[in-house]
Motif scaffolding. Structure first.
Motif, PDB file in Angstrom:
ATOM      1  N   ASN A   1       0.822  -1.206   0.000  1.00  0.00           N
ATOM      2  CA  ASN A   1       0.000   0.000   0.000  1.00  0.00           C
ATOM      3  C   ASN A   1       0.855   1.254   0.000  1.00  0.00           C
ATOM      4  OD1 ASN A   1      -2.949  -0.916   0.418  1.00  0.00           O
ATOM      5  ND2 ASN A   1      -1.829  -2.083   1.974  1.00  0.00           N
ATOM      6  N   ASP A   2       0.317   2.283  -0.627  1.00  0.00           N
ATOM      7  CA  ASP A   2       0.928   3.603  -0.550  1.00  0.00           C
ATOM      8  C   ASP A   2       0.849   4.068   0.906  1.00  0.00           C
ATOM      9  OD1 ASP A   2       1.614   6.248  -0.640  1.00  0.00           O
ATOM     10  OD2 ASP A   2       0.179   6.809  -2.181  1.00  0.00           O
TER      11      ASP A   2
ATOM     12  N   THR B   1      -4.587   6.713   4.595  1.00  0.00           N
ATOM     13  CA  THR B   1      -5.154   6.040   5.760  1.00  0.00           C
ATOM     14  C   THR B   1      -5.947   4.842   5.261  1.00  0.00           C
ATOM     15  OG1 THR B   1      -5.313   8.132   6.955  1.00  0.00           O
ATOM     16  CG2 THR B   1      -6.630   6.293   7.769  1.00  0.00           C
ATOM     17  N   LEU B   2      -5.539   3.645   5.657  1.00  0.00           N
ATOM     18  CA  LEU B   2      -6.125   2.442   5.090  1.00  0.00           C
ATOM     19  C   LEU B   2      -7.523   2.167   5.621  1.00  0.00           C
ATOM     20  CD1 LEU B   2      -3.065  -0.008   5.159  1.00  0.00           C
ATOM     21  CD2 LEU B   2      -3.934   1.330   3.228  1.00  0.00           C
ATOM     22  N   ASN B   3      -8.401   1.743   4.707  1.00  0.00           N
ATOM     23  CA  ASN B   3      -9.723   1.243   5.053  1.00  0.00           C
ATOM     24  C   ASN B   3     -10.074   0.145   4.057  1.00  0.00           C
ATOM     25  OD1 ASN B   3     -10.970   2.502   2.673  1.00  0.00           O
ATOM     26  ND2 ASN B   3     -10.685   4.428   3.777  1.00  0.00           N
TER      27      ASN B   3
ATOM     28  N   ASN C   1      -5.032  -2.536  -0.494  1.00  0.00           N
ATOM     29  CA  ASN C   1      -4.581  -3.483  -1.510  1.00  0.00           C
ATOM     30  C   ASN C   1      -4.600  -4.884  -0.913  1.00  0.00           C
ATOM     31  OD1 ASN C   1      -3.267  -5.005  -3.442  1.00  0.00           O
ATOM     32  ND2 ASN C   1      -1.267  -4.049  -3.141  1.00  0.00           N
ATOM     33  N   TYR C   2      -5.509  -5.717  -1.403  1.00  0.00           N
ATOM     34  CA  TYR C   2      -5.639  -7.085  -0.906  1.00  0.00           C
ATOM     35  C   TYR C   2      -4.709  -8.021  -1.692  1.00  0.00           C
ATOM     36  CZ  TYR C   2      -9.680  -5.298   1.622  1.00  0.00           C
ATOM     37  OH  TYR C   2     -10.498  -4.583   2.466  1.00  0.00           O
ATOM     38  N   PHE C   3      -3.413  -7.798  -1.511  1.00  0.00           N
ATOM     39  CA  PHE C   3      -2.386  -8.643  -2.119  1.00  0.00           C
ATOM     40  C   PHE C   3      -2.537  -8.725  -3.640  1.00  0.00           C
ATOM     41  CE2 PHE C   3      -2.930 -10.025   2.261  1.00  0.00           C
ATOM     42  CZ  PHE C   3      -1.620  -9.992   2.730  1.00  0.00           C
ATOM     43  N   PHE C   4      -2.868  -7.584  -4.273  1.00  0.00           N
ATOM     44  CA  PHE C   4      -2.983  -7.469  -5.728  1.00  0.00           C
ATOM     45  C   PHE C   4      -4.021  -8.438  -6.300  1.00  0.00           C
ATOM     46  CE2 PHE C   4       1.303  -6.106  -4.564  1.00  0.00           C
ATOM     47  CZ  PHE C   4       1.309  -4.826  -5.092  1.00  0.00           C
TER      48      PHE C   4
ATOM     49  N   SER D   1      -7.553  -2.361  -4.050  1.00  0.00           N
ATOM     50  CA  SER D   1      -8.087  -3.409  -4.928  1.00  0.00           C
ATOM     51  C   SER D   1      -9.472  -3.075  -5.463  1.00  0.00           C
ATOM     52  CB  SER D   1      -8.123  -4.740  -4.170  1.00  0.00           C
ATOM     53  OG  SER D   1      -6.825  -5.132  -3.766  1.00  0.00           O
ATOM     54  N   LEU D   2     -10.367  -2.632  -4.579  1.00  0.00           N
ATOM     55  CA  LEU D   2     -11.725  -2.315  -5.019  1.00  0.00           C
ATOM     56  C   LEU D   2     -11.731  -1.111  -5.957  1.00  0.00           C
ATOM     57  CD1 LEU D   2     -13.716  -2.864  -1.687  1.00  0.00           C
ATOM     58  CD2 LEU D   2     -13.502  -4.402  -3.648  1.00  0.00           C
ATOM     59  N   ALA D   3     -10.871  -0.155  -5.688  1.00  0.00           N
ATOM     60  CA  ALA D   3     -10.779   1.013  -6.559  1.00  0.00           C
ATOM     61  C   ALA D   3     -10.295   0.630  -7.946  1.00  0.00           C
ATOM     62  CB  ALA D   3      -9.840   2.053  -5.948  1.00  0.00           C
TER      63      ALA D   3
END
Length: 224
Positions: free
Chosen positions: A7-8, A12-14, A19-22, A99-101
């Motif tokens: 992740n960058d 702030t992660l949510n 990133n779910y392991f690409f 990942s969702l983005a």
């Protein structure tokens, strides 16, 4: 390690931007490969709405066909080369956006980019994921330019983005269509394919709209 590799570290992660392991990059590449392996080069033609007039170009049936065109390929070389380019650019974007983005971006580019290609070309008689790739290239270029802001200008972002920019230029210099691969020193593949440059323009527009929204939202959050 999670912030630097997966992740960058400036976000702030949510659940939406993690990133779910690409997983998205791998899944989209596998979908393309499986569709070609199972259905061949023209599986999407069974959804041909058979329009005969320009006014019918953007009905629901033809829009669905335009969307499916992005996930068809002329041959294995075409399929695998497109997926190699996607994995490189998609992986970088998945780390930056999540990942969702990335899934949302691919779906959006598949629709908007296809509409641009169809409008410019006057036909939906095309196929290949390269249009989506070029839309993502444009999005990545704009994103890279804007990440030089102080809050996102990290060494990992700058270096990985610079490598990606060089690889995008290299991909844009391919020559030979789907039957062979050669290389020129100027972006032949980009300039000589209406699907590529029209999809690139679509990606630029989407990226600039996204960045504009971010800029305006920052202004609104500043105290008066």
């Amino acid at each position: 390690m999670d912030n630097k590799i997966l992740n960058d570290g400036t976000k702030t992660l949510n659940r939406w931007n993690r990133n779910y392991f690409f997983a998205a990059t791998v899944l989209i590449a596998l979908v393309n490969i499986i569709l070609y392996a199972a259905g061949g080069s023209n599986w999407e033609t069974q959804f041909d709405p058979g329009f005969t007039d320009w006014d019918e170009l953007f009905n629901i049936a033809s829009l669905w066909r335009q969307f499916l065109n992005n996930f068809s390929h002329a041959n294995w070389q075409h399929c695998l080369l497109n997926m190699l380019c996607f994995v490189i650019c998609g992986g970088w974007l998945e780390r930056r956006k999540g990942s969702l983005a990335l899934v949302g971006l691919v779906l959006l580019m598949s629709v908007v980019g296809s509409a641009f290609v169809t409008a410019v070309h006057g036909s939906y008689a095309y196929h290949g994921f390269s249009g989506v790739n070029y839309s993502l290239y444009a999005y990545a270029i704009i994103d890279y330019i804007f990440l030089f802001q102080k809050e996102t200008r990290t060494r990992e972002n700058v270096v990985s983005g610079a490598i990606l920019m060089a690889l995008i230029y290299f991909a844009a210099c391919f020559d030979g269509g789907v039957s062979q691969v050669s290389f020129r020193f100027y972006p032949y593949d980009f300039l000589h394919n209406v699907g590529h440059y029209s999809s690139f323009i679509a990606g630029l527009i989407i990226a600039l709209v996204v960045q504009s929204v971010k800029i305006f939202s920052r202004f609104e959050k500043k105290p008066s």
